[in-house]
Design an enzyme around this catalytic site. Structure first.
Site, PDB file in Angstrom:
ATOM      1  N   ASP A  35       0.808  -1.222   0.000  1.00 37.45           N
ATOM      2  CA  ASP A  35       0.000   0.000   0.000  1.00 37.45           C
ATOM      3  C   ASP A  35       0.839   1.269   0.000  1.00 37.45           C
ATOM      4  OD1 ASP A  35      -2.199  -1.672   0.031  1.00 37.45           O
ATOM      5  OD2 ASP A  35      -2.656  -1.322   2.148  1.00 37.45           O
ATOM      6  N   HIS A  83      -5.233  -2.152   1.767  1.00 36.21           N
ATOM      7  CA  HIS A  83      -5.611  -3.482   2.253  1.00 36.21           C
ATOM      8  C   HIS A  83      -6.044  -3.441   3.720  1.00 36.21           C
ATOM      9  CE1 HIS A  83      -3.192  -4.691  -1.215  1.00 36.21           C
ATOM     10  NE2 HIS A  83      -3.732  -5.889  -1.110  1.00 36.21           N
TER      11      HIS A  83
END
Length: 157
Positions: A35, A83
């Site tokens: 991420d 996520h």
């Protein structure tokens, strides 16, 4: 380790707790590395001969060079990812090997700014080698990837 607490020494029990903490850091490292596009963090969780398997045409990546390349492949598909991983389990086969499973939902941003929702389960094998826990294998079982949607994304602070 399925033996009862009474049959294991204090040192063995403490080792399992420390191992669970190290494995939890692997799970977080995967999300954080992906991420935040932190390739060093992402690569720190894999053994040199690890496998990162994403069925459905997304790619099977074996060894650190290929696993590193996976982030380039993913970066071409998604501009950003976010996520959230939950329901993590770890089952110890022995003091240096465990299997794990966790579920994830991810918001994935297309290059045009639309988003897709992705739901999956990660099936993992963790191994401690030379005293360090890392992923030996991660198999991604995807359930769905939604059609792209327009969602207002807020700018960072």
């Amino acid at each position: 380790m399925t033996s009862s607490i009474k049959s294991r020494s204090l040192e063995e029990r403490i080792d399992e707790i420390e191992s669970r903490t190290a494995i939890a850091d692997i799970i977080a490292g995967y999300c954080e590395g992906t991420d935040r596009r932190d390739i060093d963090r992402f690569m720190s969780i894999w053994h040199d001969d690890a496998e990162y398997l994403i069925p459905g045409g997304r790619g099977d990546f074996r060894g650190t060079a290929e696993i590193r390349r996976s982030q380039e492949v993913i970066g071409k598909v998604w501009k950003e990812t976010y996520h959230w991983t939950t329901n993590h389990t770890a089952r110890f086969e022995n003091a240096d090997r465990a299997t794990g499973r966790s579920d994830a939902i991810a918001v994935c941003v297309h290059p045009d700014g639309r988003i897709s929702w992705v739901a999956c389960t990660y099936h993992d094998i963790y191994e401690r080698r030379s005293g360090v826990w890392k992923l030996a294998r991660r198999l991604v079982e995807r359930y769905f990837v939604s059609a792209p949607q327009d969602v207002e994304l807020l700018p960072p602070f």
